[in-house]
Enzyme design. Structure first.
Site: not given
Length: 372
Positions: A152, A314, A347
């Site tokens: 991320s 995701d 995610h």
């Protein structure tokens, strides 16, 4: 605490330096960076790996702080015989500039006023976070990193390292990340920021002597947490299950998913600073690893090997964004391996798909370390 796969009890350390010229051109300091280390640096100083945390993470990636019942945020991945094997590698993780867990940020004391910076804290960029990490690695006497890895926002920092300090890397592992935010990703962050600034207690960032903007920050976290999961993971975890309550139907949290989001929001308020949320999320939105040019040109001439990981479900950082990184690497002549993991976790998968990530990362690092 006696688990042989754990790094055991660890302590956060602190490194302070006088000044940094930020991407904005402003000179800022002094700056303190909180960090932790796991494993032992070898004599050649060739086994160091830098772990880069995501938006709300911190330096405590593995092991236990004295008295804690829960380990660091990536403990399943860092330790003896884990993906980042501390019996072989020296692992470093630091809290980012602008954070609120030991590194200098908006809640830190401004030496000029002896009060928290608040909005007097300068605007920061992902590149400024990376520049602080470079200072830390220099301080530790490490001339070259075996690898940098993160998911991320941590993956954005990985890309920052690739473009800013390419000669210091033998490899890089960007996970579930992007070269730059899409309009949708910026939009979600903006809604979170507006929720904070709409809280009457935010007080233009000057709330440290009073009531913090807890409601606004909790709502911002709730919005964010929805994007971290997937439709499938929500269905599996909650379905349309109702909470057991005798309250009449009105605007109560009668669905389990509502109660969960409220719980996550309330828990986040206890550990995170609202101004840090504003500053860090804005830094993410402004980040562009390509610096306005094709990313393949930004990484041209790089010698590092890459392992790029993405996850099927995701939708916050969809797989096509990781594929763009790989395509640019191939065009630039870099050795890049791409793996898309079939997961329903959304995610959050980069924190949860431990077995699959361990298999891929451990083999990749072994190959790089042994110069195969």
């Amino acid at each position: 605490m006696t688990d042989k796969s754990s790094v055991g009890v660890v302590e956060t350390q602190y490194f302070t330096f006088a000044e940094l010229t930020l991407e904005s051109g402003e000179k800022f300091g002094p700056i303190t960076i909180a960090y932790e280390t796991y494993g032992t640096l070898n004599a050649e100083k060739s086994n160091a790996i830098l772990i880069l945390h995501a938006f709300s993470g911190d330096a405590h990636a593995a092991g236990f702080h004295e008295g804690d019942k829960k380990p660091g945020w990536w403990d399943d991945m860092i330790g003896p015989d884990k993906a980042f094997d501390t019996s072989q590698y020296f692992v470093v993780c630091s809290n980012v500039l602008g954070g609120c867990k030991g590194s200098t940020g908006p809640s830190s004391i401004n030496p000029a006023t002896q009060k928290p910076y608040g909005l007097a804290f300068p605007l920061i960029a992902i590149e400024d976070m990376v520049a602080c990490q470079k200072r830390l690695i220099d301080h530790l006497g490490i001339a070259q990193l075996l690898s940098v890895a993160g998911g991320s926002m941590g993956g954005m920092q990985v890309l920052g390292w690739l473009t800013m300090f390419p000669d210091m890397l033998r490899s890089a592992i960007p996970i579930a990340t992007t070269i730059k935010h899409s309009p949708q990703q910026i939009a979600f962050n903006e809604v979170g920021r507006q929720a904070i600034m709409a809280d009457p207690h935010w007080n233009s960032g000057d709330y440290y002597d009073g009531t913090p903007p807890a409601k606004g920050l909790a709502v911002a976290r709730m919005i964010g947490h929805i994007t971290y999961m997937s439709d499938a993971s929500m269905e599996e975890k909650f379905g349309r299950q109702r909470k057991h309550t005798d309250e009449p139907f009105k605007f109560t949290t009668d669905f389990e998913v509502e109660g969960y989001l409220n719980y996550r929001g309330d828990a986040f308020v206890k550990r995170f600073d609202a101004n840090s949320y504003l500053y860090i999320s804005k830094a993410m939105d402004h980040f562009d690893a390509s610096n306005g040019k094709p990313f393949q040109k930004a990484i041209s001439g790089l010698n590092a090997k890459l392992l790029v990981l993405a996850f099927e479900s995701d939708w916050l950082y969809p797989a096509y964004q990781s594929q763009e990184i790989v395509k640019a690497c191939k065009r630039a002549g870099l050795e890049a391996t791409y793996c898309q993991i079939d997961s329903t976790y959304g995610h959050d998968a980069f924190l949860l798909e431990v077995d699959e990530e361990t298999h891929l990362i451990s083999h990749f690092l072994k190959r790089v370390f042994q110069n195969d």
